[in-house]
Design a protein around this motif. Structure first.
Motif, PDB file in Angstrom:
ATOM      1  N   GLY A 219       0.581  -1.752   0.024  1.00 49.02           N
ATOM      2  CA  GLY A 219      -0.177   0.111  -0.141  1.00 49.02           C
ATOM      3  C   GLY A 219       0.754   0.706  -0.655  1.00 49.02           C
ATOM      4  O   GLY A 219       2.336   1.626  -0.010  1.00 49.02           O
ATOM      5  N   PRO A 220       0.219   2.357  -0.150  1.00 49.21           N
ATOM      6  CA  PRO A 220       1.151   3.653  -0.386  1.00 49.21           C
ATOM      7  C   PRO A 220       1.273   3.701   1.482  1.00 49.21           C
ATOM      8  O   PRO A 220       0.803   3.595   1.874  1.00 49.21           O
ATOM      9  N   LYS A 221       2.635   4.930   0.909  1.00 45.93           N
ATOM     10  CA  LYS A 221       3.328   4.615   2.188  1.00 45.93           C
ATOM     11  C   LYS A 221       3.817   6.052   2.697  1.00 45.93           C
ATOM     12  O   LYS A 221       4.192   6.934   1.422  1.00 45.93           O
ATOM     13  N   LEU A 222       2.892   6.819   3.608  1.00 45.23           N
ATOM     14  CA  LEU A 222       3.661   8.479   3.481  1.00 45.23           C
ATOM     15  C   LEU A 222       4.753   8.162   3.542  1.00 45.23           C
ATOM     16  O   LEU A 222       5.905   8.039   4.572  1.00 45.23           O
ATOM     17  N   LEU A 223       5.615  10.158   2.968  1.00 41.97           N
ATOM     18  CA  LEU A 223       6.757  10.256   2.808  1.00 41.97           C
ATOM     19  C   LEU A 223       6.923  12.021   3.382  1.00 41.97           C
ATOM     20  O   LEU A 223       7.689  11.879   4.563  1.00 41.97           O
ATOM     21  N   ILE A 224       6.048  12.310   2.922  1.00 38.10           N
ATOM     22  CA  ILE A 224       5.825  14.444   3.818  1.00 38.10           C
ATOM     23  C   ILE A 224       4.465  14.596   3.663  1.00 38.10           C
ATOM     24  O   ILE A 224       3.931  14.242   2.665  1.00 38.10           O
ATOM     25  N   GLN A 225       4.350  15.463   4.716  1.00 37.55           N
ATOM     26  CA  GLN A 225       2.809  15.411   4.419  1.00 37.55           C
ATOM     27  C   GLN A 225       3.172  17.859   4.714  1.00 37.55           C
ATOM     28  O   GLN A 225       3.754  17.601   5.397  1.00 37.55           O
ATOM     29  N   PHE A 226       3.097  18.493   4.029  1.00 31.58           N
ATOM     30  CA  PHE A 226       2.363  19.592   3.746  1.00 31.58           C
ATOM     31  C   PHE A 226       1.406  20.326   4.513  1.00 31.58           C
ATOM     32  O   PHE A 226      -0.131  19.853   3.727  1.00 31.58           O
ATOM     33  N   GLN A 227       1.091  21.617   5.124  1.00 31.94           N
ATOM     34  CA  GLN A 227       0.390  22.089   5.351  1.00 31.94           C
ATOM     35  C   GLN A 227       0.384  23.782   4.956  1.00 31.94           C
ATOM     36  O   GLN A 227       1.080  24.119   5.443  1.00 31.94           O
ATOM     37  N   ASN A 228       0.031  24.009   3.877  1.00 35.94           N
ATOM     38  CA  ASN A 228       0.312  24.825   3.231  1.00 35.94           C
ATOM     39  C   ASN A 228       1.339  25.163   3.109  1.00 35.94           C
ATOM     40  O   ASN A 228       2.184  23.942   2.250  1.00 35.94           O
ATOM     41  N   ASN A 229       2.751  25.806   2.995  1.00 39.25           N
ATOM     42  CA  ASN A 229       4.399  25.739   2.613  1.00 39.25           C
ATOM     43  C   ASN A 229       5.194  25.256   4.274  1.00 39.25           C
ATOM     44  O   ASN A 229       6.463  24.996   4.039  1.00 39.25           O
ATOM     45  N   GLY A 230       4.264  24.789   4.974  1.00 36.48           N
ATOM     46  CA  GLY A 230       4.754  24.336   5.959  1.00 36.48           C
ATOM     47  C   GLY A 230       5.338  22.863   6.413  1.00 36.48           C
ATOM     48  O   GLY A 230       4.063  22.469   5.724  1.00 36.48           O
ATOM     49  N   VAL A 231       6.277  21.974   6.431  1.00 40.83           N
ATOM     50  CA  VAL A 231       6.194  20.571   6.880  1.00 40.83           C
ATOM     51  C   VAL A 231       5.470  20.296   8.135  1.00 40.83           C
ATOM     52  O   VAL A 231       5.836  20.885   8.811  1.00 40.83           O
ATOM     53  N   VAL A 232       4.194  19.163   7.737  1.00 39.07           N
ATOM     54  CA  VAL A 232       3.611  18.975   9.380  1.00 39.07           C
ATOM     55  C   VAL A 232       4.650  17.736   9.525  1.00 39.07           C
ATOM     56  O   VAL A 232       4.589  17.258  10.579  1.00 39.07           O
ATOM     57  N   ASP A 233       5.359  17.027   8.721  1.00 39.54           N
ATOM     58  CA  ASP A 233       5.547  15.427   8.923  1.00 39.54           C
ATOM     59  C   ASP A 233       6.483  15.241   8.208  1.00 39.54           C
ATOM     60  O   ASP A 233       6.028  15.104   6.930  1.00 39.54           O
ATOM     61  N   ASP A 234       7.199  14.957   8.175  1.00 38.66           N
ATOM     62  CA  ASP A 234       8.601  14.143   7.707  1.00 38.66           C
ATOM     63  C   ASP A 234       9.787  12.948   8.214  1.00 38.66           C
ATOM     64  O   ASP A 234      10.388  12.798   7.629  1.00 38.66           O
ATOM     65  N   SER A 235       8.992  12.270   8.928  1.00 40.57           N
ATOM     66  CA  SER A 235       9.412  11.972  10.178  1.00 40.57           C
ATOM     67  C   SER A 235       9.779  10.478   8.758  1.00 40.57           C
ATOM     68  O   SER A 235      11.063   9.586   9.418  1.00 40.57           O
ATOM     69  N   GLN A 236       9.057  10.158   7.973  1.00 40.91           N
ATOM     70  CA  GLN A 236       9.628   9.300   7.550  1.00 40.91           C
ATOM     71  C   GLN A 236      10.166   9.170   6.372  1.00 40.91           C
ATOM     72  O   GLN A 236      10.165   8.156   5.042  1.00 40.91           O
ATOM     73  N   LEU A 237      10.307  10.477   5.992  1.00 40.33           N
ATOM     74  CA  LEU A 237      11.301  10.902   4.930  1.00 40.33           C
ATOM     75  C   LEU A 237      13.110  10.484   4.554  1.00 40.33           C
ATOM     76  O   LEU A 237      13.919  10.539   5.607  1.00 40.33           O
ATOM     77  N   PRO A 238      13.398   9.580   3.762  1.00 37.65           N
ATOM     78  CA  PRO A 238      14.696   9.186   3.800  1.00 37.65           C
ATOM     79  C   PRO A 238      15.684  10.666   3.619  1.00 37.65           C
ATOM     80  O   PRO A 238      16.265  10.701   2.647  1.00 37.65           O
ATOM     81  N   LYS A 239      15.587  11.067   4.706  1.00 40.88           N
ATOM     82  CA  LYS A 239      16.025  13.071   4.310  1.00 40.88           C
ATOM     83  C   LYS A 239      17.576  13.555   4.012  1.00 40.88           C
ATOM     84  O   LYS A 239      18.267  13.808   3.009  1.00 40.88           O
ATOM     85  N   ASP A 240      18.375  11.577   3.608  1.00 37.70           N
ATOM     86  CA  ASP A 240      19.810  11.584   3.274  1.00 37.70           C
ATOM     87  C   ASP A 240      19.976  11.774   1.565  1.00 37.70           C
ATOM     88  O   ASP A 240      20.870  12.366   0.704  1.00 37.70           O
TER      89      ASP A 240
ATOM     90  N   PHE B  34      16.086  12.403   0.293  1.00 37.77           N
ATOM     91  CA  PHE B  34      15.195  12.746  -0.465  1.00 37.77           C
ATOM     92  C   PHE B  34      15.012  13.799   0.087  1.00 37.77           C
ATOM     93  O   PHE B  34      14.941  14.334   1.381  1.00 37.77           O
ATOM     94  N   SER B  35      14.255  14.673  -1.052  1.00 38.24           N
ATOM     95  CA  SER B  35      13.678  16.139   0.038  1.00 38.24           C
ATOM     96  C   SER B  35      12.782  16.797  -0.933  1.00 38.24           C
ATOM     97  O   SER B  35      12.175  16.014  -2.090  1.00 38.24           O
ATOM     98  N   ALA B  36      11.613  17.642  -0.704  1.00 40.53           N
ATOM     99  CA  ALA B  36      10.346  18.086  -0.618  1.00 40.53           C
ATOM    100  C   ALA B  36      10.271  19.601  -0.638  1.00 40.53           C
ATOM    101  O   ALA B  36      10.433  19.844   0.366  1.00 40.53           O
ATOM    102  N   GLU B  37       9.419  20.466  -1.210  1.00 39.73           N
ATOM    103  CA  GLU B  37       9.307  21.369  -0.743  1.00 39.73           C
ATOM    104  C   GLU B  37       7.729  21.837  -1.871  1.00 39.73           C
ATOM    105  O   GLU B  37       7.620  21.174  -2.213  1.00 39.73           O
ATOM    106  N   ARG B  38       7.305  22.715  -0.947  1.00 32.27           N
ATOM    107  CA  ARG B  38       6.321  23.609  -1.677  1.00 32.27           C
ATOM    108  C   ARG B  38       6.187  25.325  -0.970  1.00 32.27           C
ATOM    109  O   ARG B  38       5.573  25.988  -0.231  1.00 32.27           O
ATOM    110  N   LEU B  39       7.213  25.723  -1.995  1.00 29.24           N
ATOM    111  CA  LEU B  39       7.195  26.589  -1.295  1.00 29.24           C
ATOM    112  C   LEU B  39       6.430  28.378  -1.187  1.00 29.24           C
ATOM    113  O   LEU B  39       5.986  28.829  -0.878  1.00 29.24           O
ATOM    114  N   LYS B  40       5.518  28.151  -2.281  1.00 28.74           N
ATOM    115  CA  LYS B  40       4.107  29.464  -1.791  1.00 28.74           C
ATOM    116  C   LYS B  40       3.025  28.304  -1.656  1.00 28.74           C
ATOM    117  O   LYS B  40       1.496  28.433  -1.931  1.00 28.74           O
ATOM    118  N   GLY B  41       2.876  27.485  -1.384  1.00 27.83           N
ATOM    119  CA  GLY B  41       2.351  26.605  -0.383  1.00 27.83           C
ATOM    120  C   GLY B  41       1.027  25.648  -1.991  1.00 27.83           C
ATOM    121  O   GLY B  41      -0.117  25.727  -1.065  1.00 27.83           O
TER     122      GLY B  41
END
Lengths: 110, 112
Positions: free
Chosen positions: B42-63, B65-72
């Motif tokens: 099944g799908p596994k969460l990597l990251i959650q944004f609320q507008n342009n802020g990160v809410v949850d990135d606990s499962q993102l392999p940060k070494d 993976f990166s993600a951004e949502r600059l303008k929300g």
């Protein structure tokens, strides 16, 4: 440790009969549950949901039942149609996040 | 109402290369998610944004993976460098105020 389990990888049903897909969960904090349908090469499509305060929700041919004491939910499709053939994912949610099961592949034979 | 848009739909790269995926959520949806779906799972969460802020990135392999949502609004997910085990479908989903998340068609990544 899987928090959401769909123990049947596949299910085959005759057209016109009932399809019953099952899902079990372990975390009592989940307060809403959803079923998604997925065709190959497409994203999951929302099908039906149920809040933890209810035990049944119906939408046309689709009904979801929730048994909180057993931490079990099921999706009933009546009558089943060949177009229902797809992978069905159960998802459990808490505070905006969803945990998905591995899916059950439903095949409806004409 | 237009659904969640994702591009590209398919991408093939060699290991150690970098790749980026783009997502445009349903108009007005403040919450955006990136999921990884490996074949048979099944799908596994990597990251959650609320507008342009990160809410949850606990499962993102940060070494890698990166993600951004600059303008929300739209979002990009990047993998650098890619590994063989990153081969998967990357799904973007968005949500308004109800609990229902709506998914895009996904990007199928193959790492050779």
């Amino acid at each position: 440790d899987q928090q959401v389990k769909q123990n049947s990888p596949s299910l085959s049903v005759q057209e016109g009969r009932i399809s019953i897909l099952n899902c079990d969960y372990t975390n009592s904090m989940f307060d809403y549950f959803l079923w998604y349908k997925k065709y190959p090469a497409e994203g999951p499509t929302f099908l039906i949901s149920i809040s933890s305060i209810k035990d049944k929700n119906e939408d046309g041919r689709f009904t979801v039942f929730l048994n909180k004491s057993a931490k079990h939910l099921s999706l009933h499709i009546v009558p089943s149609q060949p177009g229902d053939s797809a992978v069905y994912f159960c998802a459990a949610g808490y505070q905006g996040n969803l945990i998905f099961g591995k899916g059950t592949k439903l095949s409806v034979k004409p | 109402e237009a659904g969640v848009a994702q591009s590209p739909r398919y991408k093939i790269i060699e290991k150690r290369q970098s790749v980026a995926f783009w997502c445009n959520p349903i108009s007005g949806h403040a919450t955006l998610y990136w999921y990884q779906q490996i074949l048979g799972q099944g799908p596994k969460l990597l990251i959650q944004f609320q507008n342009n802020g990160v809410v949850d990135d606990s499962q993102l392999p940060k070494d890698r993976f990166s993600a951004e949502r600059l303008k929300g609004v739209d979002s990009t997910l990047k993998i650098q460098p890619a590994k063989l085990e990153d081969s998967a479908v990357y799904l973007c989903a968005s949500r308004l105020s109800t609990d229902t998340q709506y998914f895009g068609p996904g990007t199928r990544l193959t790492v050779l």
